[in-house]
Design a protein around this motif. Structure first.
Motif, PDB file in Angstrom:
ATOM      1  N   PHE A   1       0.827  -1.207   0.000  1.00  0.00           N
ATOM      2  CA  PHE A   1       0.000   0.000   0.000  1.00  0.00           C
ATOM      3  C   PHE A   1       0.858   1.252   0.000  1.00  0.00           C
ATOM      4  CE2 PHE A   1      -2.675  -3.313   1.634  1.00  0.00           C
ATOM      5  CZ  PHE A   1      -3.922  -3.029   1.105  1.00  0.00           C
ATOM      6  N   ASP A   2       0.485   2.181  -0.854  1.00  0.00           N
ATOM      7  CA  ASP A   2       0.985   3.552  -0.820  1.00  0.00           C
ATOM      8  C   ASP A   2      -0.101   4.385  -0.161  1.00  0.00           C
ATOM      9  OD1 ASP A   2       1.919   6.119  -1.251  1.00  0.00           O
ATOM     10  OD2 ASP A   2       1.299   6.154  -3.358  1.00  0.00           O
ATOM     11  N   ASP A   3      -0.062   4.456   1.152  1.00  0.00           N
ATOM     12  CA  ASP A   3      -1.119   5.135   1.899  1.00  0.00           C
ATOM     13  C   ASP A   3      -0.902   6.634   2.009  1.00  0.00           C
ATOM     14  OD1 ASP A   3       1.116   4.509   3.490  1.00  0.00           O
ATOM     15  OD2 ASP A   3      -0.037   4.863   5.315  1.00  0.00           O
ATOM     16  N   LEU A   4       0.262   7.123   1.563  1.00  0.00           N
ATOM     17  CA  LEU A   4       0.551   8.559   1.628  1.00  0.00           C
ATOM     18  C   LEU A   4       0.448   9.234   0.263  1.00  0.00           C
ATOM     19  CD1 LEU A   4       3.613   8.509   4.060  1.00  0.00           C
ATOM     20  CD2 LEU A   4       1.198   8.826   4.608  1.00  0.00           C
ATOM     21  N   ALA A   5       0.036   8.472  -0.746  1.00  0.00           N
ATOM     22  CA  ALA A   5      -0.153   9.008  -2.103  1.00  0.00           C
ATOM     23  C   ALA A   5       1.124   9.640  -2.648  1.00  0.00           C
ATOM     24  CB  ALA A   5      -1.312  10.004  -2.123  1.00  0.00           C
ATOM     25  N   LYS A   6       2.243   8.904  -2.561  1.00  0.00           N
ATOM     26  CA  LYS A   6       3.520   9.426  -3.046  1.00  0.00           C
ATOM     27  C   LYS A   6       3.999   8.734  -4.325  1.00  0.00           C
ATOM     28  CE  LYS A   6       5.343  11.161   1.332  1.00  0.00           C
ATOM     29  NZ  LYS A   6       6.488  11.170   2.270  1.00  0.00           N
ATOM     30  N   SER A   7       3.285   7.728  -4.783  1.00  0.00           N
ATOM     31  CA  SER A   7       3.685   7.022  -5.996  1.00  0.00           C
ATOM     32  C   SER A   7       3.033   7.665  -7.221  1.00  0.00           C
ATOM     33  CB  SER A   7       3.286   5.549  -5.914  1.00  0.00           C
ATOM     34  OG  SER A   7       1.870   5.431  -5.850  1.00  0.00           O
ATOM     35  N   GLU A   8       3.600   7.382  -8.380  1.00  0.00           N
ATOM     36  CA  GLU A   8       3.005   7.898  -9.611  1.00  0.00           C
ATOM     37  C   GLU A   8       1.618   7.312  -9.835  1.00  0.00           C
ATOM     38  OE1 GLU A   8       5.524   7.322 -12.944  1.00  0.00           O
ATOM     39  OE2 GLU A   8       7.199   8.492 -12.125  1.00  0.00           O
ATOM     40  N   ALA A   9       1.424   6.082  -9.399  1.00  0.00           N
ATOM     41  CA  ALA A   9       0.124   5.435  -9.606  1.00  0.00           C
ATOM     42  C   ALA A   9      -0.994   6.095  -8.819  1.00  0.00           C
ATOM     43  CB  ALA A   9       0.225   3.960  -9.224  1.00  0.00           C
ATOM     44  N   SER A  10      -0.646   6.827  -7.780  1.00  0.00           N
ATOM     45  CA  SER A  10      -1.676   7.433  -6.926  1.00  0.00           C
ATOM     46  C   SER A  10      -1.980   8.878  -7.288  1.00  0.00           C
ATOM     47  CB  SER A  10      -1.231   7.365  -5.467  1.00  0.00           C
ATOM     48  OG  SER A  10      -0.081   8.170  -5.255  1.00  0.00           O
ATOM     49  N   LEU A  11      -1.399   9.400  -8.374  1.00  0.00           N
ATOM     50  CA  LEU A  11      -1.652  10.783  -8.752  1.00  0.00           C
ATOM     51  C   LEU A  11      -3.149  10.999  -8.994  1.00  0.00           C
ATOM     52  CD1 LEU A  11       1.333  11.509 -11.191  1.00  0.00           C
ATOM     53  CD2 LEU A  11       1.052  12.214  -8.804  1.00  0.00           C
ATOM     54  N   GLY A  12      -3.690  12.004  -8.313  1.00  0.00           N
ATOM     55  CA  GLY A  12      -5.118  12.275  -8.430  1.00  0.00           C
ATOM     56  C   GLY A  12      -5.974  11.401  -7.546  1.00  0.00           C
ATOM     57  N   ALA A  13      -5.363  10.556  -6.719  1.00  0.00           N
ATOM     58  CA  ALA A  13      -6.101   9.654  -5.823  1.00  0.00           C
ATOM     59  C   ALA A  13      -5.474   9.730  -4.436  1.00  0.00           C
ATOM     60  CB  ALA A  13      -6.057   8.224  -6.359  1.00  0.00           C
ATOM     61  N   PRO A  14      -6.187   9.265  -3.409  1.00  0.00           N
ATOM     62  CA  PRO A  14      -5.638   9.324  -2.045  1.00  0.00           C
ATOM     63  C   PRO A  14      -4.601   8.264  -1.747  1.00  0.00           C
ATOM     64  CG  PRO A  14      -7.822   8.347  -2.027  1.00  0.00           C
ATOM     65  CD  PRO A  14      -7.594   8.811  -3.424  1.00  0.00           C
ATOM     66  N   GLY A  15      -4.286   7.421  -2.703  1.00  0.00           N
ATOM     67  CA  GLY A  15      -3.303   6.374  -2.474  1.00  0.00           C
ATOM     68  C   GLY A  15      -3.422   5.304  -3.541  1.00  0.00           C
ATOM     69  N   ALA A  16      -2.626   4.249  -3.381  1.00  0.00           N
ATOM     70  CA  ALA A  16      -2.644   3.163  -4.360  1.00  0.00           C
ATOM     71  C   ALA A  16      -2.336   1.849  -3.654  1.00  0.00           C
ATOM     72  CB  ALA A  16      -1.635   3.426  -5.471  1.00  0.00           C
ATOM     73  N   VAL A  17      -2.740   0.743  -4.289  1.00  0.00           N
ATOM     74  CA  VAL A  17      -2.482  -0.588  -3.776  1.00  0.00           C
ATOM     75  C   VAL A  17      -1.873  -1.428  -4.894  1.00  0.00           C
ATOM     76  CG1 VAL A  17      -4.862  -1.293  -4.300  1.00  0.00           C
ATOM     77  CG2 VAL A  17      -3.491  -2.641  -2.699  1.00  0.00           C
ATOM     78  N   MET A  18      -0.953  -2.310  -4.546  1.00  0.00           N
ATOM     79  CA  MET A  18      -0.284  -3.179  -5.517  1.00  0.00           C
ATOM     80  C   MET A  18      -0.362  -4.617  -5.020  1.00  0.00           C
ATOM     81  SD  MET A  18       3.657  -3.004  -6.950  1.00  0.00           S
ATOM     82  CE  MET A  18       4.361  -2.929  -5.287  1.00  0.00           C
ATOM     83  N   PHE A  19      -0.715  -5.538  -5.928  1.00  0.00           N
ATOM     84  CA  PHE A  19      -0.754  -6.961  -5.586  1.00  0.00           C
ATOM     85  C   PHE A  19       0.301  -7.690  -6.404  1.00  0.00           C
ATOM     86  CE2 PHE A  19      -2.293 -11.333  -6.323  1.00  0.00           C
ATOM     87  CZ  PHE A  19      -2.311 -11.775  -5.001  1.00  0.00           C
ATOM     88  N   THR A  20       1.179  -8.376  -5.700  1.00  0.00           N
ATOM     89  CA  THR A  20       2.224  -9.177  -6.329  1.00  0.00           C
ATOM     90  C   THR A  20       1.919 -10.642  -6.081  1.00  0.00           C
ATOM     91  OG1 THR A  20       3.819  -7.418  -5.881  1.00  0.00           O
ATOM     92  CG2 THR A  20       4.696  -9.555  -6.506  1.00  0.00           C
ATOM     93  N   SER A  21       1.590 -11.380  -7.147  1.00  0.00           N
ATOM     94  CA  SER A  21       1.216 -12.781  -7.001  1.00  0.00           C
ATOM     95  C   SER A  21       2.421 -13.636  -6.688  1.00  0.00           C
ATOM     96  CB  SER A  21       0.547 -13.279  -8.281  1.00  0.00           C
ATOM     97  OG  SER A  21       0.303 -14.673  -8.212  1.00  0.00           O
ATOM     98  N   GLU A  22       2.208 -14.674  -5.890  1.00  0.00           N
ATOM     99  CA  GLU A  22       3.303 -15.594  -5.593  1.00  0.00           C
ATOM    100  C   GLU A  22       3.683 -16.427  -6.816  1.00  0.00           C
ATOM    101  OE1 GLU A  22       0.631 -19.293  -3.816  1.00  0.00           O
ATOM    102  OE2 GLU A  22       2.063 -18.266  -2.541  1.00  0.00           O
ATOM    103  N   GLN A  23       2.841 -16.404  -7.857  1.00  0.00           N
ATOM    104  CA  GLN A  23       3.153 -17.113  -9.092  1.00  0.00           C
ATOM    105  C   GLN A  23       4.084 -16.302  -9.987  1.00  0.00           C
ATOM    106  OE1 GLN A  23       2.113 -20.160  -9.227  1.00  0.00           O
ATOM    107  NE2 GLN A  23       0.842 -19.922  -7.380  1.00  0.00           N
ATOM    108  N   GLY A  24       4.341 -15.064  -9.604  1.00  0.00           N
ATOM    109  CA  GLY A  24       5.187 -14.195 -10.411  1.00  0.00           C
ATOM    110  C   GLY A  24       4.360 -13.367 -11.372  1.00  0.00           C
ATOM    111  N   GLY A  25       5.007 -12.773 -12.343  1.00  0.00           N
ATOM    112  CA  GLY A  25       4.305 -11.934 -13.299  1.00  0.00           C
ATOM    113  C   GLY A  25       4.346 -10.474 -12.885  1.00  0.00           C
ATOM    114  N   THR A  26       3.695  -9.653 -13.696  1.00  0.00           N
ATOM    115  CA  THR A  26       3.683  -8.211 -13.453  1.00  0.00           C
ATOM    116  C   THR A  26       2.711  -7.879 -12.322  1.00  0.00           C
ATOM    117  OG1 THR A  26       4.149  -7.810 -15.789  1.00  0.00           O
ATOM    118  CG2 THR A  26       3.293  -5.959 -14.492  1.00  0.00           C
ATOM    119  N   PRO A  27       3.141  -7.099 -11.320  1.00  0.00           N
ATOM    120  CA  PRO A  27       2.216  -6.708 -10.241  1.00  0.00           C
ATOM    121  C   PRO A  27       1.041  -5.900 -10.785  1.00  0.00           C
ATOM    122  CG  PRO A  27       4.497  -6.254  -9.641  1.00  0.00           C
ATOM    123  CD  PRO A  27       4.504  -6.592 -11.091  1.00  0.00           C
TER     124      PRO A  27
END
Length: 435
Positions: free
Chosen positions: A61-87
């Protein structure tokens, strides 16, 4: 089920056991690896600073809205699968004030400071939302605790009173707490059950201390006894007797009448000054010079009797029960019908409770408990996490402006005693001046 008690604070440094054995690789099973720096393009974004392991992968979690993905939003969430692949990365709908991720579930729940509960699906999209402060249960609880009056008791602000949220593994139910009550609701908004914790027991504390008597000095009984000896007096003695004896000695020793007695006259004046500084009642009523110098006072006050606030909540690994942790250090297990079936007592407020398919974890400021069923299988002291709370206010006191548990009691007691000692000394000095 009582467990080894967790202290509120560590009063001394906790030393964890360390092995003294030398590592040997007799069979050559270990090999040396080469550590290479990760290329800048492949490095994880540090804005995603909170990480939670689930059965399917890792939620960050980017709970402080400091990532590029959270621009214009209060934050962002990323899921990384244990099977690999792109988050997978998605923006958050609302700011995070409280967060719940079940280790056996898919999806997660957040609560904003405006008390909106938002449940997200496995694909990180919003599943449903609800306003927790608008429920009839919360309205009834606020009336019961008089939280709506100006300066309401304890956690008057809605986002503070609504302390915990929890989401079942299948996302078919959620739970929220309001001060000392917990409510389990299905995804359609139907209340399934509710419980209220018994009130905190009333506890009485006593603090006894000594306060300086004559001019705030202690341990100078010999000086008082010497003063009495120089004036040829003994306790008990009245102010008139001290005054008459002093005047008689002055007439005998005054340098104008009897030259050569200057030093002796100075000693008599010092003795008279010491005795006239004492309370007249003490001089007449005490039979020992030591009693003139100190007196003891006991401060008695009571705590408890109010709501036992819910500090932690979690669904079990299978989702068939709920764990509730209170400020009194109790963790209650409740079945699907709302019936209490087990009680674990750790002695101090839990800060997190987590239940997987096999193990129950209870973490306090100073200890981590691991249970398998009703059997304690692990106990880990936390020397760096608990800290020395007896020397500083805890973070919750600073944020809430009042402490919801008793973690800061040593500091509170010491401050009360210090103020009482100062007040007692000033009153005593006032009495001396009047006399």
């Amino acid at each position: 089920m009582p467990l080894p008690p967790s202290p509120e604070v560590w009063t001394s440094q906790v030393a964890l056991p360390a092995t003294s054995e030398t590592f040997e690789d007799a069979e050559g099973a270990w090999r040396e690896l080469t550590v290479e720096a990760i290329a800048p393009a492949d490095r994880p974004d540090p804005a995603f600073r909170k990480h939670f392991t689930t059965r399917g992968g890792v939620l960050s979690f980017d709970d402080l809205a400091k990532s590029e993905a959270s621009l214009g939003a209060p934050g962002a969430v990323m899921f990384t699968s244990e099977q690999g692949g792109t988050p997978v990365i998605e923006r958050l709908e609302r700011p995070i004030y409280a967060l719940d991720i079940h280790p056996e579930g898919k999806g997660f729940a957040t609560r904003s400071k405006t008390t909106i509960l938002t449940v997200y699906r496995e694909d990180l999209k919003v599943d449903f939302e609800t306003d927790l402060s608008a429920t009839p249960e919360v309205a009834a609880g606020r009336r019961r605790l008089d939280l709506d009056v100006e300066g309401g008791f304890l956690w008057g602000e809605p986002h503070l009173a609504l302390n915990c949220i929890a989401l079942s593994p299948s996302r078919d139910r959620y739970l929220y707490t309001h001060v000392d009550e917990a409510w389990c609701i299905d995804r359609d908004g139907k209340p399934l059950w509710g419980v209220r914790m018994p009130e905190c027991p009333v506890e009485t504390y006593h603090q006894t201390f000594e306060v300086g008597g004559i001019r705030g000095h202690t341990g100078t009984a010999a000086e008082i006894e010497e003063a009495l000896e120089k004036l040829e007096l003994a306790l008990p003695v009245t102010p008139d007797e001290i005054r008459q004896k002093y005047r008689g000695l002055v007439r005998q020793l005054h340098p104008d009448l009897n030259p050569g007695n200057e030093e002796w006259m100075k000693a008599v004046n010092a003795a008279y000054e010491a005795l006239t500084g004492a309370s007249h009642d003490d001089l007449q009523g005490k039979g020992n010079a030591e009693d003139l110098l100190t007196f003891s006072a006991t401060v008695t006050f009571m705590t408890g009797g109010g709501p036992d606030r819910l500090q932690a909540a979690a669904f079990s690994g299978r989702g068939d029960s709920v764990l509730l942790g209170t400020s009194q250090g109790r963790v209650l297990r409740i079945d699907a019908s709302g019936k209490p079936i087990a009680l674990y007592d750790v002695g101090s407020a839990p800060i997190r409770v987590l239940d997987t398919d096999r193990y129950l974890y209870i973490q306090t400021f100073t200890r981590l408990y691991v249970l398998e069923g009703n059997r304690l299988v692990g106990l880990q002291d936390c020397p760096n996490f608990g800290g020395q709370l007896s020397h500083t206010l805890c973070e919750r006191c600073i944020r809430v402006q009042r402490c919801p548990d008793i973690s800061c009691l040593p500091l509170i007691i010491s401050n009360i005693v210090r103020l009482f000692r100062i007040a007692s000394y000033l009153l005593h000095c006032s009495a001396i001046g009047t006399a």
